[in-house]
Structures are given as structure tokens and as C-alpha cells.
Design a protein around this motif. Structure first.
Motif: not given
Length: 720
Positions: A125, A128, A135, A143-147, A150
């Protein structure tokens, strides 16, 4: 008062009949009820096959299935380019629950390729490019915004990736090093401050528990690869075995006496060479590093070639071959006087085969019918096993009241089950069903197996009766071949199918019942292994032994009953009784004559297997330099060698079965010839003069046989 005549113990001997000229032509249908039952069973078998083919889906066997029940790599679907199955946490597959539920309690998804490096979600994570690679093994929607919390809470990605290899289209961890140790990537990559080292150690401990299973799978994969690289050479070896068997049979036809003695000497020499070769290998390993390890210390090894590197293995082979050699020599010495009589019987069989040459090719017809039976059974079994519907169950990490209950994946996210157990998932579990068809599916599988035994035994019985009819027409022909049918094999085949289908079905049904009981006993023993005590284990062992003996006896009785049916055209029970009584009246001859010929024919099969096996060993093992560039490079060279050896035995058995059936038929005809005739001009024997001279060289001339007919005892069988 005159004393009552004592009735014969084993039935009345056959009386002289001047009209008897061999297999009777005016005969009627026998065992009609069993014929009708067999036809109904075949029609029901066809119905089962049609039902299975309409309900089954062989894709369930060919393609792995993900957690949604979708086929990985199936053409024409979105997963066409994702042929491999990836497990989020394969260590859960080591759970005992897998044996009951037939599915790993972890998320499974289709991927294009297996992961080839170790990587944790936490570390990926942060980079990138690494996260984009990661993934590929996550569910859609990441998505890249998820921690990281989560993603793990939603079960969207595995906690870590491990280097894996594809086996049976499934990704299994490739964690076993060349030395057998367990390693996981580069240890320096574990230190990311999040406890990954501990997770990796837990993973290694889990993998160690499954090392034996993984090694076994690797062996299976290597064996499969060896078959793909050597199948054409195996096929060539089997063709050579077929040609060798055919050549041996042809030579036996013209040079029976010489070939039998050559066969005996060659078997002794081949086994002797095996002893010599084992000794040379044993001596060559003297002083070699690790060669003095015992088999007990070595334990179980998936790589069988390891056993060939220790001296004790070759010593065991040498002792076994020496014992076999000594036993064969002692048997030959003990039966040396009977071998001459057996050779005479084999010569008679050779003459019979010479007049019925088409009998040599009849095993090909039997093989074709058996191949059709096996193919139908296998295809039906596959379709039956894949005719279930996908069943989805609730899998969870924590305690949940809905655990292992059925669920629907389409609306599971909004269901009450998901609300009660937030960490639960609705995953594909196995294939099943609740309809009447699915409830009785095990019964249909049992019926499939039973009809397979019945049809296979029927085909074998048809071959035995056909050959018996052809060879008996030869024996009872007064002038050979003028008094024989133009096409004895086709005539016998026509009689068998037209009049005696019910008899063949009856005999094969009895044998099939015994065989299916043996299968059930093996199944019960397998299911209760480790659960039953010594008493039940002893009882099961006794039952299996008794039914094994019963199967052998039924096969022997059926074989002789079919010969009597082929000659006299009576039903199965009457023919079996007549054959049994005839054999009991000639018990000494059965023991010392018929079985000696069986032993000699077995030596012939052993010789063919030995010759082909030796050539296969030198070719595939690379021991001959001339074959080094030609022979395929294999993981285990014993794989094609064993295949060729087993296949050669089956091929040789197929050709020699014609001789064996001919010998058995002529033997029964010979026993009846002795009862029907007395060798006089009015009642001459139909046996050959050579066989007559060997069997009765010390017998009194026919003129002195009048006393016999008035009640004197028959000649002693000690001469035989």
C-alpha cells in the motif's frame, strides 16, 4: 437279496453316443428370464446415462470454480483470460472441515497468473507500483483511496501474497527449497514494523504441516509431465509387446515343444540376469556416500529414485528375484514328468488354433467391447458427479449463529445473516441439491458401478463361450478340418448371442454381485479406518478374504460352465453342475495336467514382460549411450518403465488367454472323450495320437477292456 448298486459320487459319466459330433445345432434359448432382466437393466443404464448427460456439467471437473461458482478460464466468459484459481489464505485449506465441506473456507478468485513474490498488503500500500501489482489478486472495487483496515475488513484483498506455482490450475505456495527446507522470500523484506515477521513465521509453520501433501502433489505433477514427454515411446513399447506376443504365439503354433523348453530356459536366464544386475548395482554402491542408509531410516520419500541410491534396496531386489528363481526351478523339477504331458496338450491346442486362426484376433474384439463399456461408465460417472447445483454457505472469522448455513450470494450483503455477522461471507461451498434426483444421486452412482461390472463380465463371458464353441468343434470333428464349420469363431459367436445371452447374463450377474460386495467391503474398511477395533478389523479382513476366494471360485466355475454350454446348449445351472462333476471325476488330471499348462503359459507371459521390461529399462534410464540423445529427459524414468511392463502383461495376457481357453476346452473335451469312448475300433478316441500315446502308453490294449465294461474299476489315474 442283491446288494444295491452304489451311486456315483459325482454324477453319471457320459455314455457313448454315435450321433454326437460336437457342439449340437438343435438347441433352444436358455435362461430367458435373466436375458429379459439384463435387457431391462441395459435400457435403464442408458436412461441413467441420458439423465446424467442432461444434468451434468463436465466443466466442473475441467475448470476450477471461484467463490461465486464461476468457472476460471472458461471460453466465452469474462474469466476466459483468468484460468487459475487463487486462494486468499490457503492455510485454511488445511482445516479438517475441508474434508467435510469439500471447500476451503477462504475467498477464492480467478487470476491470470499466480503471484511470484512475497508481499504484504501493508508494504504494497505504501508503493503505488507494488499496489497495482497487488490489486491483481483482490476483488473488484479496490481503489487507491482505501486504507488497509478498510480493505481487510471488507475482505477485498488477502493479507499477504506468497510465491506460488500452478498445479491443476490452482495456485499453491512454492515454498519448498531444493534441500527440502521451507523459505519465504527474502527475510529482509518482512521488517515493516507491523508484525509481518510474526505472520510470516506462522505461515511457515502452517506450510511445514502441509509439506507431505505439497510434495505428493509435486510428484503427481512430475509424473504427469513424464507421461506427456514419453507417451509416444510408451506406445511404441506396447506395440513391440504386441508384436512379440503375436510372434511367440505363431512360433508356438508350429514349434510348440521346442518353444516351451526355450521359454522355460529363457525365463530362468532373464530372472538370472535380473539377479546379476541387482548384484552389480549393489556392489557399485559400496563405499558411496549415503548408500548404507537403511530403508527404515530413510522412511517415506516421494522421489522413488532416492531408494535406488541405497544398497539395501538392490539387496532386497536380489533376494526376491533369487527366491522366485529357486521356486520356479523347484516347481519345474517337481513337475518334470508332467511337463511332457502339458506340452502334448499345448501341441494339441496349437493344432486347434492352426485350424481356427481367426481366434488369435478375437481378443481385439473383446478389447473393443471392453473399451466401450469402460468409456460409457467413465463418462456417465463424470456427468453424474457434476450434475449437482452450486451450494453457497456462510463462512466467518468469529462465532456466528449462521455459520455454515446455506445462503444466496446475490442478496447476501443486505440479508439478516450479514447484519448479524458483519465479518461473514457467502462463499461457494460445493455442488449439491435438494431435488429427488440429487437425493438419489449416490444410488445412481452405485447402479453405474454395478452395471459396469455386469457388462464387463458379460463381454468376457461372451469371449470365453465363443472360443469354447470354436475349439470344441475342432476337437469333436472326426475328420479335421472337413467336419468343422467353415467359420468356427463366427458360428460360435452367433450361437452364443442367439441362444445363450441369458446364460451369459446369469453367470456374469453372479460374478458381479460377488465383486460389488468386495467393493463395498473395501469402502466400509476405508470409511471405518482408525475407528473400528481389532475385532471388527479381523472380521472385515476375514470377509474380504472369503469373498476374494469366492470370486476366484465363481470365475473358475463360470469358465467351465460356458464350455459346457457351448457344447451342449443347456442352461447355466445344469452346465455348471455338469462341468463341476466332470472336473471332480477327473480331479487328479485337473491338479497335475490342466494347472501345469496354466503355469507354462504364465511363464510365457512372464518372459514377454521380462524382455520388454529390460529393453524399456535400458532405454528410459539412459544406461545405454546410444539412447542418451533419443530417450526423453524425465523426472522419474520408472514411470514409463512400469507403464510399459503393466501394459505388456495385459497385452500378453490377452493373446495367451486364447491359448488358455483352448487348453481348458480341450481338457474338458479330453475328459469327456475318455468317458464316451474306449479306444476300440467301434469307439475310437478323438484325441490326437501323440496325446494318446503319452497318456496311455502303459494302458492295456483295447481287447482287455471288456472286463471294465462288466464292472471292473477303470484304469488308475496314477499314470497321469
Amino acid at each position: 437279496m442283491e446288494p444295491e448298486e452304489e451311486k456315483p459320487q459325482y454324477g453319471e459319466p457320459r455314455k457313448y453316443d454315435p450321433t454326437f459330433k460336437g457342439p449340437i445345432h438343435s438347441r433352444g434359448c436358455t435362461d430367458i428370464a435373466c436375458c429379459v432382466l439384463f435387457i431391462v437393466a441395459i435400457l435403464a443404464y442408458v436412461a441413467v446415462g441420458i439423465l446424467a448427460w442432461s444434468q451434468g456439467d463436465p466443466r466442473k471437473v475441467i475448470y476450477p470454480t471461484d467463490s461465486r461458482g464461476q468457472f476460471c478460464g472458461h471460453a466465452g466468459t469474462p474469466l476466459e483470460k483468468k484460468p487459475l484459481l487463487f486462494y486468499f489464505n490457503i492455510m485454511k485449506c488445511a482445516s479438517p472441515m475441508v474434508l467435510l465441506e469439500f471447500q476451503c473456507p477462504t475467498t477464492q478468485m480467478c487470476v491470470a497468473k499466480c503471484p511470484d513474490k512475497f508481499m504484504t498488503l501493508v508494504k504494497a500500500r505504501l508503493i503505488p507500483s507494488e499496489f497495482e501489482y497487488y490489486k491483481q489478486f483482490c476483488k473488484e472495487g479496490v481503489t487507491n483511496q482505501m486504507s488497509v483496515p478498510d480493505i481487510l475488513k471488507g475482505g477485498l484483498c488477502p493479507a499477504m501474497l506468497t510465491p506460488s506455482k500452478s498445479f491443476t490450475r490452482r495456485c499453491f505456495p512454492a515454498l519448498a527449497g531444493k534441500d527440502g527446507s521451507i523459505t519465504v522470500g527474502n527475510s529482509s523484506g518482512f521488517d515493516d514494523g507491523t508484525g509481518t515477521i510474526r505472520e510470516a513465521k506462522d505461515l511457515v509453520d502452517g506450510v511445514k504441516n502441509a509439506t507431505v501433501v505439497m510434495e505428493a502433489r509435486q510428484v503427481v505433477m512430475k509424473v504427469f509431465e513424464d507421461y506427456t514427454h514419453s507417451w509416444y515411446w510408451i506406445l511404441l513399447g506396447l506395440v513391440i509387446a504386441m508384436l512379440t506376443s503375436l510372434l511367440f504365439i505363431v512360433l508356438l503354433r508350429f514349434l510348440a515343444g521346442i518353444m516351451v523348453w526355450v521359454m522355460i530356459v529363457m525365463v530362468i536366464l532373464v530372472i538370472g540376469y535380473g539377479i546379476f544386475h541387482c548384484y552389480m548395482e549393489y556392489a557399485a554402491l559400496k563405499g558411496a556416500a549415503g548408500s548404507n542408509v537403511t530403508l527404515q531410516d530413510l522412511g517415506f520419500q516421494t522421489d522413488i529414485t532416492v531408494y535406488l541410491q541405497i544398497r539395501q534396496t538392490w539387496l532386497a531386489f536380489m533376494i526376491i528375484l533369487a527366491i522366485v528363481e529357486v521356486v520356479i526351478i523347484l516347481i519345474l523339477i517337481f513337475l518334470r514328468k508332467r511337463i511332457l504331458i502339458a506340452i502334448a496338450l499345448i501341441k494339441e491346442a496349437s493344432r486347434a488354433i492352426g485350424h481356427v486362426m481367426s481366434s488369435l484376433f478375437y481378443p481385439l474384439f473383446t478389447f473393443l467391447l471392453l473399451a466401450m463399456v469402460i468409456a460409457y461408465w467413465a463418462v456417465t460417472a463424470v456427468f453424474l458427479s457434476t450434475s449437482n447445483e452450486p451450494v453457497y454457505k456462510v463462512f466467518n472469522e468469529t462465532e456466528c449463529m449462521h455459520s455454515r448455513m446455506n445462503c444466496e450470494p446475490a442478496n447476501f450483503s443486505t440479508s439478516a445473516m450479514k447484519a448479524d455477522c458483519q465479518d461473514s461471507e457467502c462463499l461457494f461451498a460445493f455442488y449439491g441439491g435438494e431435488t429427488a434426483y440429487h437425493k438419489y444421486l449416490i444410488g445412481l452412482q452405485f447402479y453405474n458401478v454395478f452395471l459396469f461390472f455386469w457388462c464387463a463380465n458379460f463381454v468376457t463371458a461372451l469371449g470365453q463361450m465363443t472360443l469354447a464353441g470354436a475349439f470344441s468343434s475342432y476337437y469333436w470333428a472326426f475328420v479335421k478340418p472337413d467336419d468343422m464349420p467353415a467359420f468356427p469363431v463366427f458360428a460360435a459367436l452367433g450361437r452364443s448371442l442367439r441362444y445363450h445371452t441369458g446364460t451369459l447374463a446369469f453367470g456374469s450377474l453372479i460374478l458381479s454381485i460377488v465383486q460389488i460386495i468386495r467393493v463395498l467391503l473395501e469402502y466400509i474398511d476405508h470409511k471405518l479406518k482408525g475407528a473400528h477395533n481389532k475385532c471388527t478389523r479381523f472380521l472385515l479382513c476375514c470377509l474380504k478374504c472369503c469373498f476374494w476366494c469366492l470370486e476366484k471360485f465363481v470365475k473358475f466355475l463360470n469358465r467351465n460352465a460356458y464350455i459346457m454350454v457351448a457344447i451342449y446348449g443347456k442352461n447355466f445351472c445344469t452346465s455348471a453342475k455338469d462341468a463341476f462333476f466332470l472336473l471332480m471325476r477327473n480331479m487328479i488330471r485337473v491338479a497335475v495336467l490342466d494347472k501345469v499348462t496354466d503355469f507354462l503359459l504364465f511363464l510365457g507371459k512372464l518372459l514377454i514382460v521380462g524382455i520388454v521390461g529390460i529393453f524399456a529399462f535400458f532405454f528410459f534410464s539412459g544406461r545405454v549411450k546410444a539412447f542418451e540423445d533419443t530417450a526423453p529427459h524425465l523426472h522419474y524414468y520408472w514411470v514409463p518403465i512400469l507403464t510399459v511392463v503393466v501394459g505388456s502383461y495385459l497385452i500378453a495376457h490377452g493373446f495367451f488367454s486364447v491359448y488358455a481357453m483352448c487348453v481348458d476346452t480341450l481338457f474338458l473335451c479330453f475328459c469327456e472323450d475318455l468317458e464316451r469312448n474306449d479306444g476300440s475300433a467301434e469307439r475310437p478316441y478323438l484325441m490326437s495320437s501323440t496325446l494318446h500315446d503319452i497318456l496311455w502308453e502303459d494302458k492295456e490294449p483295447p481287447e482287455s477292456q471288456g472286463a471294465e465294461e462288466e464292472g471292473d474299476p477303470p484304469p488308475s489315474e496314477a499314470q497321469i
